[in-house]
Design an enzyme around this catalytic site. Structure first.
Site, PDB file in Angstrom:
ATOM      1  N   SER A 129     -21.115  11.779  23.981  1.00 21.12           N
ATOM      2  CA  SER A 129     -22.542  11.641  23.670  1.00 21.12           C
ATOM      3  C   SER A 129     -22.895  10.965  22.362  1.00 21.12           C
ATOM      4  CB  SER A 129     -23.216  13.003  23.703  1.00 21.12           C
ATOM      5  OG  SER A 129     -23.545  13.321  25.026  1.00 21.12           O
ATOM      6  N   SER A 149     -25.727  11.758  25.548  1.00 19.07           N
ATOM      7  CA  SER A 149     -26.982  12.454  25.410  1.00 19.07           C
ATOM      8  C   SER A 149     -27.710  12.138  24.103  1.00 19.07           C
ATOM      9  CB  SER A 149     -26.754  13.967  25.487  1.00 19.07           C
ATOM     10  OG  SER A 149     -25.956  14.413  24.406  1.00 19.07           O
ATOM     11  N   LYS A 163     -30.618  14.408  15.622  1.00 16.60           N
ATOM     12  CA  LYS A 163     -30.658  14.842  17.030  1.00 16.60           C
ATOM     13  C   LYS A 163     -31.289  16.221  17.136  1.00 16.60           C
ATOM     14  CE  LYS A 163     -27.706  15.120  21.154  1.00 16.60           C
ATOM     15  NZ  LYS A 163     -26.327  15.020  21.696  1.00 16.60           N
TER      16      LYS A 163
HETATM   17  N1  GLN Z   1     -22.258  12.875  29.513  1.00 10.27           N
HETATM   18  C1  GLN Z   1     -21.421  14.028  29.346  1.00 10.27           C
HETATM   19  C2  GLN Z   1     -22.127  15.233  29.933  1.00 10.27           C
HETATM   20  O1  GLN Z   1     -23.096  15.063  30.573  1.00 10.27           O
HETATM   21  C3  GLN Z   1     -21.129  14.250  27.896  1.00 10.27           C
HETATM   22  C4  GLN Z   1     -22.293  14.772  27.172  1.00 10.27           C
HETATM   23  C5  GLN Z   1     -22.009  15.086  25.724  1.00 10.27           C
HETATM   24  O2  GLN Z   1     -21.080  14.563  25.129  1.00 10.27           O
HETATM   25  N2  GLN Z   1     -22.820  15.952  25.172  1.00 10.27           N
HETATM   26  O3  GLN Z   1     -21.714  16.332  29.783  1.00 10.27           O
END
Ligand code: GLN
Length: 486
Positions: free
Chosen positions: A178, A154, A79
């Site tokens: 995410s 994400s 990532k």
């Molecule tokens: N979808 C959640 C957010 O937008 C979690 C994102 C994450 O775990 N980085 O914050």
């Protein structure tokens, strides 16, 4: 030697050891797959082809000299918020579009020591804020099961790469879902470890009290191998836990007879897709068939508040973490405006995307003098209540089982202009994140031809039991590594 990219990491390891092919051949197969499908999937921000081949040659040397380990020569997607020395690391943002890190993250150091191969830096929502990978400054990734759908986020690039055969495994990061949500939407295994299990040194920060790096893999065994490699104490991260690390591979293939499973009522809400409900019900029956005691009477009453708590705490921490991107020290810079303040203002206005700006505004508001007690402090108190409810559950149950997401993958664009609808994707993954608990998502079948994920949450540092439950479940379902016919 065709389609080596279809192998799990553990199968590939066996065959590398048996000299059926070399690490260079395996890497070439994956790179060829990247060339074929990447124009459709967009799983990567940067493909590091030359570096991958060089690392594969080093891996072959390790096999020749008898120093290979289970990840030696295994092509992985990393990532793009995981800092890699000399390799551009953008966090999905324009503001870091020219950032070449001068150091390595702890997790990448560990992978390199093991001889793993990096195929490239995976696409992601900008600064990990999102659930669809549409908030990337480098274009959205597409779901390999259906290219018109999102891969989740994400860590959507990591999940898409693993599902599309553009990597045998990946690292993602999870702040509120995410790793687990994209793994669920792409039919992979995704494991968010206990907060503190994996060092955050060299991880570009979003919500520092929530962020954890973890694996996205083809099956539970590969997830265990990857997590084993990156776990452990690191003095460079003050929240890194000194507890000894269990060898997770040790917990594969054990039976789970007598395991006590709690299923919280609050996770079966209206709005859940019928196909998802059906797969979860079947999964619970399968656990009973395996000799587990499944109790549907568990109640975690504060579950509904996790979303509000998360969307105060994560943006608050983000607003502080993102203050450093001012165009002065590193990254994108607009110096054409006159005064230093104007330059900073335009750098940030231009360099950050809409969602990131929304979070910075939310966070600075929640932390401001007049509202701190009403929002941030209150959220921290409710966080403690959520945590206590989980602790009470773990006095009675070994693990808590829930769906990972309320629906399967949705069309690109469907939720892009409705932040709240986007936030609701993580309704089932946020509570354990807020509590800092480990949780895995493991595939449990299809709904309308698309993958559904089952979430298994454990107590702090009880990764072994999660792996044991997830592996027994996966094997009873006929094994992992189901790839879409992209
Ligand atoms: N979808 C959640 C957010 O937008 C979690 C994102 C994450 O775990 N980085 O914050």
């Amino acid at each position: 030697m065709t389609e080596l990219w279809r192998l799990t990491a553990h199968d590939a390891h066996e065959k590398l050891r048996a000299k059926e092919f070399t690490a260079v051949e395996l890497t070439e197969s994956v790179l060829e797959r990247v060339r074929a499908v990447e124009p459709k999937v967009n799983a990567y921000i940067t493909v590091t082809e030359d570096l991958a081949l060089q690392q594969a040659r080093e891996a072959d040397t390790k096999f020749a000299t008898g120093t290979a380990t289970p990840l030696t020569g295994i092509p992985l997607a990393i990532k793009d918020l995981i800092v890699t020395k000399g390799v551009r690391t953008t966090a999905g943002s324009k503001i870091l579009g020219n950032f070449i890190p001068p150091y390595d993250s702890h997790v990448y150091e560990n992978l390199r020591r093991a001889g793993a191969v990096m195929v490239g830096k995976a696409n992601m929502d900008e600064f990990a804020m999102g659930s669809s990978t549409e908030h990337s400054a480098y274009g959205p990734s597409h779901n390999p099961w259906d290219l018109d759908l999102v891969p989740g986020g994400s860590s959507g690039g990591s999940a898409a790469a693993v599902a599309a055969g553009e990597a045998l495994g990946a690292l993602g990061s999870d702040t509120g879902g995410s790793i687990r949500q994209p793994a669920s939407l792409c039919g992979n295994v995704g494991f968010d470890p206990t907060y503190g299990r994996v060092s955050r040194f060299g991880i570009i920060a979003f919500g520092s009290s929530l962020d954890q790096v973890g694996p996205i893999a083809r099956d539970v065994e590969d997830a265990a191998t990857l997590l084993d490699c990156i776990s452990g104490h690191d003095p460079r991260d003050s929240t890194s836990n000194p507890e000894p690390v269990a060898d997770l591979r040790h917990y594969l293939g054990r039976d789970i007879k007598g395991m006590k499973i709690g299923v919280p009522k609050e996770y079966f809400i209206s709005g859940m897709e019928p196909g998802v409900t059906a797969r979860i019900e079947e999964a619970l029956k399968l656990f009973e068939h395996l000799g587990c005691v499944v109790d549907r009477e568990l109640s975690l009453p504060s579950t509904e508040h996790a979303l509000a708590v998360y969307y105060i705490i994560a943006p608050s921490e983000a607003s502080a973490n993102l203050a450093r991107y001012d165009g002065v020290k590193y990254g994108y810079s607009d110096r054409s405006r006159g005064s230093m303040w104007e330059n900073m203002e335009h750098t940030r206005a231009d360099g950050f995307g809409e969602e990131v700006k929304r979070r910075i505004m939310l966070g600075t508001y929640a932390l401001s003098a007049g509202y701190y007690d009403a929002y941030y402090l209150k959220a921290q108190k409710v966080r403690t209540v959520i945590n206590r409810e989980f602790q009470a559950a773990f006095e009675k149950y070994d693990v808590v089982v829930t769906p990972t997401t309320p629906t399967v993958a949705f069309p690109l664009g469907a939720k892009l202009n409705d932040p709240y609808a986007m936030y609701l994707n993580d309704i089932y993954t946020l509570p354990s994140s807020v509590a800092g608990l480990p949780a895995i998502s493991v595939p449990c079948g299809l709904s309308g031809g698309l993958p559904v994920g089952l979430q298994i949450i454990g107590n702090f540092f009880d990764e072994p039991r999660i792996i044991q439950a997830a592996h027994a479940f996966e094997q009873a379902l006929g094994g992992g590594n189901r790839l879409p016919g992209l």
